[in-house]
Design a protein around this motif. Sequence first.
Motif, PDB file in Angstrom:
ATOM      1  N   VAL B  48       5.529  13.824  37.862  1.00  0.00           N
ATOM      2  CA  VAL B  48       6.808  13.985  37.160  1.00  0.00           C
ATOM      3  C   VAL B  48       7.059  12.823  36.196  1.00  0.00           C
ATOM      4  O   VAL B  48       7.524  13.021  35.072  1.00  0.00           O
ATOM      5  CB  VAL B  48       7.978  14.124  38.173  1.00  0.00           C
ATOM      6  CG1 VAL B  48       9.323  14.035  37.472  1.00  0.00           C
ATOM      7  CG2 VAL B  48       7.861  15.440  38.932  1.00  0.00           C
ATOM      8  N   THR B  49       6.710  11.613  36.603  1.00  0.00           N
ATOM      9  CA  THR B  49       7.012  10.456  35.749  1.00  0.00           C
ATOM     10  C   THR B  49       6.004  10.285  34.612  1.00  0.00           C
ATOM     11  O   THR B  49       6.373   9.816  33.544  1.00  0.00           O
ATOM     12  CB  THR B  49       7.072   9.148  36.576  1.00  0.00           C
ATOM     13  OG1 THR B  49       5.851   8.998  37.307  1.00  0.00           O
ATOM     14  CG2 THR B  49       8.238   9.175  37.555  1.00  0.00           C
ATOM     15  N   SER B  50       4.734  10.691  34.836  1.00  0.00           N
ATOM     16  CA  SER B  50       3.701  10.432  33.819  1.00  0.00           C
ATOM     17  C   SER B  50       3.366  11.645  32.957  1.00  0.00           C
ATOM     18  O   SER B  50       2.703  11.509  31.927  1.00  0.00           O
ATOM     19  CB  SER B  50       2.413   9.973  34.503  1.00  0.00           C
ATOM     20  OG  SER B  50       1.838  11.047  35.235  1.00  0.00           O
ATOM     21  N   ASP B  51       3.759  12.859  33.432  1.00  0.00           N
ATOM     22  CA  ASP B  51       3.357  14.107  32.767  1.00  0.00           C
ATOM     23  C   ASP B  51       1.839  14.307  32.753  1.00  0.00           C
ATOM     24  O   ASP B  51       1.293  15.030  31.904  1.00  0.00           O
ATOM     25  CB  ASP B  51       3.923  14.191  31.343  1.00  0.00           C
ATOM     26  CG  ASP B  51       5.425  14.469  31.339  1.00  0.00           C
ATOM     27  OD1 ASP B  51       5.909  15.137  32.264  1.00  0.00           O
ATOM     28  OD2 ASP B  51       6.115  14.006  30.408  1.00  0.00           O
ATOM     29  N   ILE B  52       1.162  13.658  33.685  1.00  0.00           N
ATOM     30  CA  ILE B  52      -0.271  13.883  33.933  1.00  0.00           C
ATOM     31  C   ILE B  52      -0.377  14.364  35.381  1.00  0.00           C
ATOM     32  O   ILE B  52       0.207  13.748  36.282  1.00  0.00           O
ATOM     33  CB  ILE B  52      -1.086  12.569  33.798  1.00  0.00           C
ATOM     34  CG1 ILE B  52      -0.886  11.911  32.426  1.00  0.00           C
ATOM     35  CG2 ILE B  52      -2.561  12.806  34.103  1.00  0.00           C
ATOM     36  CD1 ILE B  52      -1.610  12.569  31.303  1.00  0.00           C
TER      37      ILE B  52
END
Lengths: 119, 119
Positions: B48-52
């Motif tokens: 969720v935080t990195s979009d990876i």
Amino acid sequence: MDKERETGLMLDPKYDASGLVTVAVTDSHSKDVLMIGHMNAEALRKTVTSDIVHFFSRSRQKLWMKGETSGNLLHVVDMRVDCDQDALWIVAKPAGPTCHTGASSCFYRRVKKDGLEHI
Amino acid sequence: MDKERETGLMLDPKYDASGLVTVAVTDSHSKDVLMIGHMNAEALRKTVTSDIVHFFSRSRQKLWMKGETSGNLLHVVDMRVDCDQDALWIVAKPAGPTCHTGASSCFYRRVKKDGLEHI
């Protein structure tokens, strides 16, 4: 790594400790993921022979033909197995809303960085 | 049935006994299911935080950024949670083939009544 399971043409599901494989069902028309469920060997056999999606309900611990009470069956259009045969992807034509909430897909909320959002 | 979990706007994943939720990843372009994996709370937070896309590897029992060795990362385009919050659907843009076999999707074989067929 089991090479035969990965490259072969024999269906040889790698069931987990509970005897289940994971199944993602997508809509043949919208391409949306409709739901994710689990199958045991019996549910898989019934799905392949009938072309109607059957699951094993983990909460009720029993075979479950999806839509058996609602009438909202999932008709199999295509079925795939993944590399290590512990997951299936079924493309289906739904007879009605898939989710018990009445939504067409169980995935009716978006995950954002600060919470959920209804689609 | 947990109504708040089903209708609310708070992400409150229902982790299984191993602390995991199931995740289906589809391709933002082809709409194919690319792979099915599992996330623990840390993998979900990092995704969720990195979009990876990050998973928890059940075989290696560790956090795993998909593509960390191959470079074939999965970039998050959209993310959904299902009704009872025990499954996620991620729409991703893959940086390369998703499957370790070199196939674009792990689901490269069709299940037929009499065996498998390569796509």
